[in-house]
Design a protein around this motif. Structure first.
Motif, short mmCIF file in Angstrom:
data_model
loop_
_atom_site.label_atom_id
_atom_site.label_comp_id
_atom_site.label_asym_id
_atom_site.label_seq_id
_atom_site.Cartn_x
_atom_site.Cartn_y
_atom_site.Cartn_z
N THR A 281 0.83 -1.19 0.00
CA THR A 281 0.00 0.00 0.00
C THR A 281 0.87 1.25 0.00
OG1 THR A 281 -1.72 -1.17 1.20
CG2 THR A 281 -1.82 1.23 1.24
N GLY A 282 0.59 2.15 -0.92
CA GLY A 282 1.38 3.37 -1.06
C GLY A 282 2.41 3.31 -2.16
N ASP A 283 2.64 2.13 -2.76
CA ASP A 283 3.65 1.99 -3.81
C ASP A 283 3.17 2.63 -5.12
OD1 ASP A 283 5.20 0.66 -2.06
OD2 ASP A 283 5.27 -1.24 -3.15
N THR A 284 4.12 2.98 -5.95
CA THR A 284 3.85 3.56 -7.27
C THR A 284 4.12 2.51 -8.34
OG1 THR A 284 4.54 5.75 -6.51
CG2 THR A 284 4.39 5.41 -8.89
N LEU A 285 3.19 2.38 -9.30
CA LEU A 285 3.39 1.53 -10.48
C LEU A 285 3.65 2.46 -11.66
CD1 LEU A 285 0.41 -1.01 -10.12
CD2 LEU A 285 2.63 -1.02 -8.98
N SER A 286 4.66 2.13 -12.44
CA SER A 286 5.00 2.94 -13.60
C SER A 286 5.58 2.04 -14.68
CB SER A 286 6.01 4.05 -13.22
OG SER A 286 7.15 3.49 -12.60
N ALA A 287 5.88 2.62 -15.83
CA ALA A 287 6.45 1.84 -16.93
C ALA A 287 7.86 1.38 -16.56
CB ALA A 287 6.47 2.67 -18.20
N LYS A 288 8.21 0.16 -16.95
CA LYS A 288 9.52 -0.38 -16.56
C LYS A 288 10.67 0.40 -17.18
CE LYS A 288 9.81 -3.93 -20.16
NZ LYS A 288 10.03 -5.37 -20.44
N ASP A 289 10.42 1.03 -18.35
CA ASP A 289 11.48 1.82 -18.99
C ASP A 289 11.43 3.30 -18.59
OD1 ASP A 289 9.11 2.31 -20.25
OD2 ASP A 289 9.89 2.18 -22.29
N ASP A 290 10.47 3.67 -17.73
CA ASP A 290 10.38 5.05 -17.24
C ASP A 290 9.87 5.02 -15.80
OD1 ASP A 290 10.35 7.80 -17.07
OD2 ASP A 290 8.44 8.03 -18.15
N PRO A 291 10.68 4.48 -14.87
CA PRO A 291 10.22 4.33 -13.48
C PRO A 291 10.02 5.68 -12.80
CG PRO A 291 12.56 3.78 -13.67
CD PRO A 291 12.05 3.96 -15.06
N LEU A 292 8.89 5.82 -12.11
CA LEU A 292 8.54 7.06 -11.42
C LEU A 292 8.08 6.74 -10.01
CD1 LEU A 292 6.53 8.75 -14.32
CD2 LEU A 292 8.87 9.26 -13.63
N LEU A 293 8.02 7.77 -9.19
CA LEU A 293 7.65 7.59 -7.79
C LEU A 293 6.77 8.75 -7.35
CD1 LEU A 293 8.06 6.03 -5.08
CD2 LEU A 293 10.02 7.53 -4.67
N MET A 294 5.60 8.43 -6.78
CA MET A 294 4.74 9.44 -6.15
C MET A 294 5.08 9.52 -4.67
SD MET A 294 0.98 8.64 -7.82
CE MET A 294 0.20 9.94 -6.85
N GLU A 295 4.99 10.72 -4.11
CA GLU A 295 5.22 10.87 -2.69
C GLU A 295 4.08 10.24 -1.91
OE1 GLU A 295 5.92 14.41 0.64
OE2 GLU A 295 5.73 14.88 -1.49
#
Length: 727
Positions: free
Chosen positions: A421-435
């Motif tokens: 819970t709280g993790d960010t999912l993003s594209a594997k070739d463009d990893p991103l992170l939400m606070e």
């Protein structure tokens, strides 16, 4: 708002959206027992998502919970119910109303774009609901109010709308106004007249629900008089929020403003979060489909609440912390989704409820899972690529298969084994992170032990899965007390944690008394002699040492000084003496708590050329320290915490009196916000083990506190004596 035709979602099929503008994400907020879950079921029934028996295709009800919720008769987790109205998909997020599960509420607020505050006409508005309203107001989240329990004998809708205006509209009373008045039927034997319909203030129409279906008609003269009296205030409130500055002048000049203009301005004001309409709702009875006010509520949600496109751009970074432009709600943009809830299913394993903020999430694709910022709660930072399983839309216990989930929508994702819970999912070739969103700090400790050897083998994995689901829970393995401690939000939170360990993960644990990390120190200088001599055949043991112990200032730890002269203790055995006294200090010398803040000086000793050894001098050092302790006053030191307690002004006196009763010292107060005071105090930790529960009682659920370790200081003699007796 006026009557409109609707397009009901067919029961049994997964609801999908092809564009963000056809999605509304709404979270229901209210205290436990206010009627949130009943309202969800009424909306599902009215929209056609379930049939007249309140059931979906396989016979499961929309209100199906997990076994823990069934046993407790209380919602303990966030649930998603998608319905459709007028071609718009509405994701209804039902949240627990009990304070122990406020983490689920905050997850719902994160995933939603607007909030429906559900208040009971018979129970009123509690302090916790007022606090959530203030939080939503601080971020500008659009809100509306739904009054329930109108069937209760002592309910009074008119009085409740007045209370809503006073509490929720404290800064702007004209921004909290009812859109409808109740139409009462004949009074019963108890004198209570049930609400059978609504008087539409804008449309000047009557909507009857007494037949079980919504029937629209013209008002009679008495009803029209009621409408006219209340309509003027509503119109003035809407015009005050209008972007058309000439509208007020036209209205005051006597011009009749057409209903469409008023409705359009109302919907824009609601979506901006500056106007908060009050509605009423009740479930359908006697097999009817449409409950009182459900159609009007669905119309408000679809017409007045914002689309995901109107949400502010989401700030993101790369996992290494480097900057990245904010992302908007674009199905063709970079993938950014967030896990707002994690649960375990006995058949499919871990299931993650995600909100997609940008891009499109597709089934069976590989995504990057990134979690940072919760290491202090037992959630280690992680970055990993994972192939997701099926996408689905939940409805009760059903999971309806989806092929994709576009920006602005919510879906369940299977088989994300590392996602928390709280993790960010993003594209594997463009990893991103939400606070991560702000989560309440768990401050109620629960110390546990495995019930058996078999449970001990499974305990570590079970606890890891438990905290992965719930970021409001913190796992601690205390190095000083050697206890495994789950820090929770309250007693109900603790009980649910124990039940989940047992029922979901097959781990039986026993709660034990939580230990506070006490210390010991010398109250005065003392001397001790350690003599370890054994000559009973074979290789003997011989070591004698003499030490002096004196107290040091707090925080000094253990200081060892060598003052041996003339080689009385050979140089190679001096480290052995130090090792022995430090080991004994760690075990304690009086009540079994670690010894701190002393200087131990080795003055003299004796050795034997054959029988002296490292082990013998370690033992002699420990004996010397114990003898010194027997001749001195040993003080118990207790940890003292710095507390910052935030409460409404009316509870400052009771809270300060309560702190004084806990041997607390108030060190200051300051005004934190309008009507709220922050009290800063120092309180022994042994006195605040259950403060998370007790503050809730003293402040009627409105108080919050934070704590931090300050120092150890001497415990009062009478309390120290009781601790020694227990030890």
């Amino acid at each position: 708002m006026g009557a409109t035709s609707h397009q009901a979602g067919a029961a049994g099929r997964a609801l999908t959206a092809d564009r963000p503008s056809s999605i509304r994400n709404v979270v229901l907020v209210g205290h436990s027992g206010s009627g949130k879950t009943t309202l969800v079921e009424a909306l599902a029934l009215a929209s056609g998502a379930v049939n007249r028996a309140g059931r979906v295709e396989d016979g499961a009800t929309v209100s199906d919970y997990d076994e823990i919720e069934h046993r407790r008769q209380r919602s303990v987790q966030l649930s998603l119910v998608p319905v459709e109205w007028g071609g718009i998909k509405i994701n209804i997020l039902d949240t627990p109303g009990y304070a122990d599960f406020v983490g689920e509420l905050r997850a719902g607020l994160r995933a939603a774009d607007a909030a429906l505050f559900v208040v009971s006409a018979s129970d009123g508005i509690d302090g916790a609901t007022r606090m959530v309203w203030d939080e939503c107001e601080a971020v500008g989240m659009p809100r509306a109010i739904v009054v329930t329990h109108l069937e209760a004998a002592r309910s009074d809708y008119t009085q409740m709308t007045t209370v809503c205006g006073e509490i929720f509209g404290a800064d702007d009373p004209d921004a909290v106004i009812p859109l409808y008045l109740p139409l009462h039927g004949p009074a019963g034997p108890d004198g209570h007249a049930p609400v059978t319909g609504l008087l539409g203030l804008l449309s000047r129409r009557v909507y009857e629900y007494s037949s079980g279906e919504r029937v629209e008609r013209e008002p009679d003269p008495a009803e029209l008089s009621l409408i006219t009296d209340a309509r003027a205030r509503l119109i003035e409130g809407i015009i005050a929020e209008s972007e058309d500055e000439s509208l007020m002048d036209r209205y005051l000049g006597g011009e009749e403003i057409d209903v469409k203009t008023l409705v359009d301005d109302l919907e824009r004001a609601v979506a901006r979060g500056t106007f908060h309409p009050v509605l009423m709702a009740a479930p359908a009875t006697d097999g009817a489909r449409q409950g009182l006010g459900t159609v009007e509520l669905l119309e408000l949600v679809t017409g007045g609440f914002p689309t995901p496109l109107e949400r502010a751009a989401v700030s993101v970074t790369r996992p290494d912390g480097s900057a990245r432009p904010a992302v908007t709600c674009d199905p063709d943009g970079s993938l950014v989704a967030e896990v707002v809830k994690t649960s375990s299913d006995p058949y499919v394993g871990r299931v993650s409820l995600v909100r997609v903020f940008s891009g499109t999430l597709k089934a069976e694709e590989t995504v990057h899972v990134s979690g940072h910022g919760l290491a202090e709660r037992g959630h280690e930072d992680h970055d990993v690529d994972e192939r997701i399983g099926a996408l689905s839309s939940p409805f009760g216990k059903q999971q309806r298969v989806l092929t994709r989930c576009i920006a602005g929508d919510l879906a369940c994702v299977a088989k994300l084994t590392r996602a928390e819970t709280g993790d960010t999912l993003s594209a594997k070739d463009d990893p991103l992170l939400m606070e991560p969103w702000t989560m309440p700090d768990p401050l109620l400790p629960l110390a546990i032990e495995a019930h058996s050897k078999a449970d001990e083998d499974k305990l570590s994995q079970g606890l890891a899965r438990l905290v992965a689901e719930d970021p409001t829970m913190r796992l601690e393995q205390n190095p000083h007390t050697h206890q495994v401690v789950l820090w929770c939000l309250g007693e109900a939170h603790q009980d649910v944690a124990l039940e989940r360990l047992r029922s979901r993960y097959g781990v039986q644990v026993d709660p034990v008394a939580h230990k506070v990390s006490l210390r010991e120190t010398f109250g005065a200088k003392a001397a001790g002699r350690g003599r370890h001599v054994k000559q009973s055949g074979g290789h003997g043991q011989f070591a004698i040492c003499e030490i002096e112990v004196e107290p040091l200032p707090p925080g000094s730890g253990i200081e060892f000084v060598d003052k041996v002269v003339g080689g009385a203790v050979p140089r190679q055995f001096i480290p052995s003496v130090e090792k022995g006294v430090r080991a004994q200090a760690a075990r304690g010398v009086a009540a079994g708590y670690p010894l701190v803040d002393v200087r131990i000086t080795l003055l003299d000793g004796k050795a034997h050329s054959v029988d002296s050894s490292d082990a013998a001098f370690q033992t002699a050092g420990a004996l010397a320290l114990r003898e010194a302790a027997a001749e001195a006053r040993i003080d118990l030191l207790e940890p003292v915490a710095e507390l910052a307690v935030l409460v409404p002004d009316e509870y400052v006196g009771p809270v300060m009196s309560d702190l004084a009763g806990r041997r607390g010292r108030v060190v200051g107060t300051d005004q934190a916000a309008a009507g709220r005071t922050r009290i800063r105090a120092e309180v022994p930790e042994i006195e605040i083990g259950r403060y998370a529960v007790e503050l809730r009682s003293v402040s009627h659920g409105t108080g919050r506190f934070a704590r931090a370790y300050a120092r150890h200081e001497p415990m009062p003699p009478q309390i120290a004596e009781k601790v020694r007796e227990q030890s």
